[in-house]
Write a protein that holds these residues in place. Structure first.
Motif, PDB file in Angstrom:
ATOM      1  N   UNK A 161      52.943  21.655  43.807  1.00  0.00           N
ATOM      2  CA  UNK A 161      52.764  23.306  43.234  1.00  0.00           C
ATOM      3  C   UNK A 161      53.065  24.032  41.654  1.00  0.00           C
ATOM      4  N   UNK A 162      52.254  24.913  41.235  1.00  0.00           N
ATOM      5  CA  UNK A 162      53.367  25.252  39.887  1.00  0.00           C
ATOM      6  C   UNK A 162      52.183  26.533  40.096  1.00  0.00           C
ATOM      7  N   UNK A 163      53.138  26.565  38.722  1.00  0.00           N
ATOM      8  CA  UNK A 163      52.366  28.722  38.489  1.00  0.00           C
ATOM      9  C   UNK A 163      52.002  28.274  37.124  1.00  0.00           C
ATOM     10  N   UNK A 164      51.142  28.600  36.809  1.00  0.00           N
ATOM     11  CA  UNK A 164      49.902  28.631  35.270  1.00  0.00           C
ATOM     12  C   UNK A 164      49.988  30.314  35.084  1.00  0.00           C
ATOM     13  N   UNK A 165      49.861  30.562  33.746  1.00  0.00           N
ATOM     14  CA  UNK A 165      49.630  32.230  33.152  1.00  0.00           C
ATOM     15  C   UNK A 165      48.426  31.299  32.476  1.00  0.00           C
ATOM     16  N   UNK A 166      47.115  32.573  33.293  1.00  0.00           N
ATOM     17  CA  UNK A 166      46.065  32.206  32.804  1.00  0.00           C
ATOM     18  C   UNK A 166      45.375  33.609  32.373  1.00  0.00           C
ATOM     19  N   UNK A 167      44.291  33.581  30.958  1.00  0.00           N
ATOM     20  CA  UNK A 167      44.515  34.676  30.882  1.00  0.00           C
ATOM     21  C   UNK A 167      42.610  34.980  30.776  1.00  0.00           C
ATOM     22  N   UNK A 168      42.307  35.710  32.453  1.00  0.00           N
ATOM     23  CA  UNK A 168      41.053  36.393  32.382  1.00  0.00           C
ATOM     24  C   UNK A 168      40.453  37.763  31.370  1.00  0.00           C
ATOM     25  N   UNK A 169      40.024  37.568  30.454  1.00  0.00           N
ATOM     26  CA  UNK A 169      39.704  38.998  29.530  1.00  0.00           C
ATOM     27  C   UNK A 169      38.196  39.169  30.333  1.00  0.00           C
ATOM     28  N   UNK A 170      38.210  40.750  30.125  1.00  0.00           N
ATOM     29  CA  UNK A 170      36.600  40.907  30.982  1.00  0.00           C
ATOM     30  C   UNK A 170      35.847  40.402  29.819  1.00  0.00           C
ATOM     31  N   UNK A 171      34.395  39.991  30.623  1.00  0.00           N
ATOM     32  CA  UNK A 171      33.441  39.622  29.742  1.00  0.00           C
ATOM     33  C   UNK A 171      33.620  38.266  29.434  1.00  0.00           C
ATOM     34  N   UNK A 172      34.550  37.501  29.539  1.00  0.00           N
ATOM     35  CA  UNK A 172      34.881  35.738  28.983  1.00  0.00           C
ATOM     36  C   UNK A 172      35.696  35.446  30.430  1.00  0.00           C
ATOM     37  N   UNK A 173      34.673  33.674  29.844  1.00  0.00           N
ATOM     38  CA  UNK A 173      35.529  32.940  31.114  1.00  0.00           C
ATOM     39  C   UNK A 173      37.091  32.553  30.584  1.00  0.00           C
ATOM     40  N   UNK A 174      37.834  33.056  31.684  1.00  0.00           N
ATOM     41  CA  UNK A 174      39.082  32.077  31.986  1.00  0.00           C
ATOM     42  C   UNK A 174      39.202  31.186  31.322  1.00  0.00           C
ATOM     43  N   UNK A 175      40.095  31.444  30.494  1.00  0.00           N
ATOM     44  CA  UNK A 175      41.726  30.254  29.648  1.00  0.00           C
ATOM     45  C   UNK A 175      42.966  30.226  30.094  1.00  0.00           C
ATOM     46  N   UNK A 176      43.913  29.099  29.888  1.00  0.00           N
ATOM     47  CA  UNK A 176      44.337  28.615  30.164  1.00  0.00           C
ATOM     48  C   UNK A 176      45.652  28.894  28.932  1.00  0.00           C
ATOM     49  N   UNK A 177      47.125  29.666  29.586  1.00  0.00           N
ATOM     50  CA  UNK A 177      47.386  30.146  28.399  1.00  0.00           C
ATOM     51  C   UNK A 177      48.485  29.411  28.667  1.00  0.00           C
ATOM     52  N   UNK A 178      49.405  28.879  29.421  1.00  0.00           N
ATOM     53  CA  UNK A 178      50.590  28.146  29.635  1.00  0.00           C
ATOM     54  C   UNK A 178      50.262  27.678  31.008  1.00  0.00           C
ATOM     55  N   UNK A 179      52.005  26.582  31.311  1.00  0.00           N
ATOM     56  CA  UNK A 179      52.191  26.615  32.624  1.00  0.00           C
ATOM     57  C   UNK A 179      54.123  26.923  32.472  1.00  0.00           C
ATOM     58  N   UNK A 180      54.161  27.566  33.727  1.00  0.00           N
ATOM     59  CA  UNK A 180      55.696  27.870  33.847  1.00  0.00           C
ATOM     60  C   UNK A 180      56.241  27.469  34.445  1.00  0.00           C
ATOM     61  N   UNK A 181      57.261  27.248  34.606  1.00  0.00           N
ATOM     62  CA  UNK A 181      58.442  25.821  34.897  1.00  0.00           C
ATOM     63  C   UNK A 181      58.965  25.649  36.430  1.00  0.00           C
ATOM     64  N   UNK A 182      58.763  26.758  36.852  1.00  0.00           N
ATOM     65  CA  UNK A 182      59.491  26.895  38.331  1.00  0.00           C
ATOM     66  C   UNK A 182      57.903  28.028  38.922  1.00  0.00           C
ATOM     67  N   UNK A 183      57.948  27.398  40.500  1.00  0.00           N
ATOM     68  CA  UNK A 183      56.866  27.892  41.473  1.00  0.00           C
ATOM     69  C   UNK A 183      57.469  29.149  40.826  1.00  0.00           C
ATOM     70  N   UNK A 184      56.789  30.352  41.217  1.00  0.00           N
ATOM     71  CA  UNK A 184      56.542  31.560  41.384  1.00  0.00           C
ATOM     72  C   UNK A 184      56.147  31.974  42.400  1.00  0.00           C
ATOM     73  N   UNK A 185      56.307  32.221  43.920  1.00  0.00           N
ATOM     74  CA  UNK A 185      56.376  32.508  45.858  1.00  0.00           C
ATOM     75  C   UNK A 185      55.430  33.695  45.397  1.00  0.00           C
TER      76      UNK A 185
END
Length: 227
Positions: free
Chosen positions: A203-227
């Motif tokens: 399992x992993x928690x990612x930071x994902x950027x999804x601006x309106x009218x744009x495809x999503x993109x990856x911002x980063x990978x978190x070091x711990x899993x957020x439930x």
């Protein structure tokens, strides 16, 4: 979240090392997420060479959310999907992060493929947290010698409860960066020569950027899993 692990042909796992300073910085990410949307934005807008810094009061128009810095082999890493749904994107990104084939792609090609998933907005781009998921040069070479490759299956993805609560309390906080925390669970299956194989739930928690009218993109990978 446990450190990224890579099985050797003997079946034992080799842990990827990281510096104390890097661990301290990455711990700040999960604390920021659990503190809420504004905290996550504050972390992601930090300087690359310094600790966290406050975000600017004025914000210019966003750039295109993804960039393709280098050409790569077609098979190195799957291409990002065209979607504005953070959970859909995070599930696809997780599968890309957990899938590799050292038989047919070099480490450089693999990293280049992963860069295509990253946001083009540098202030919200934590490339080190993503590239840190990939084995180092020496280990990649060892894995290549052993014909090691991995596939991944994704079972579920969701916004962490703390993130949803913070978003509900202050819906406008996300509109500066549009960065979402998404937790994904699944399984990574590995194989190497002489019929070696192994699998583990992940399992992993990612930071994902999804601006309106744009495809999503990856911002980063978190070091711990957020439930």
């Amino acid at each position: 979240m446990p450190k990224q692990r890579f099985p050797t042909p003997s079946g034992r796992f080799v842990g990827a090392s990281s510096s104390v300073a890097r661990r301290a910085v990455m711990v700040a990410i999960i604390l920021a997420v659990l503190a809420g949307v504004a905290g996550l934005v504050g972390y992601l807008t930090r300087s690359e060479t310094s600790g966290p810094r406050p975000t600017s009061g004025s914000h210019s128009a966003p750039a295109a959310p993804r960039q393709t810095p280098h050409p790569r082999s077609q098979e190195a890493v799957a291409k990002p999907p065209h979607t504005n749904n953070p959970v859909t994107f995070a599930k696809a990104a997780t599968k890309a992060l957990w899938t590799y084939d050292t038989r047919h792609a070099s480490r450089t090609e693999h990293l280049s493929g992963l860069q295509e998933w990253m946001t083009g907005e540098k202030q919200y781009r934590d490339w080190k947290s993503v590239s840190g998921q990939v084995p180092g040069k020496a280990l990649w070479s060892q894995m290549h010698d052993n014909a090691q490759h991995a596939t991944a299956s994704v079972e579920e993805g969701h916004l962490p409860e703390a993130f949803k609560s913070a978003l509900a309390e202050d819906p406008g906080a996300i509109t500066q960066a549009y960065v979402y925390a998404v937790t994904v669970t699944g399984k990574q299956s590995l194989a190497w020569k002489h019929d070696g194989s192994g699998a583990e739930p992940r399992s992993v928690t990612l930071a994902v950027q999804c601006r309106p009218h744009h495809d999503c993109a990856l911002s980063g990978v978190l070091p711990e899993v957020a439930p």
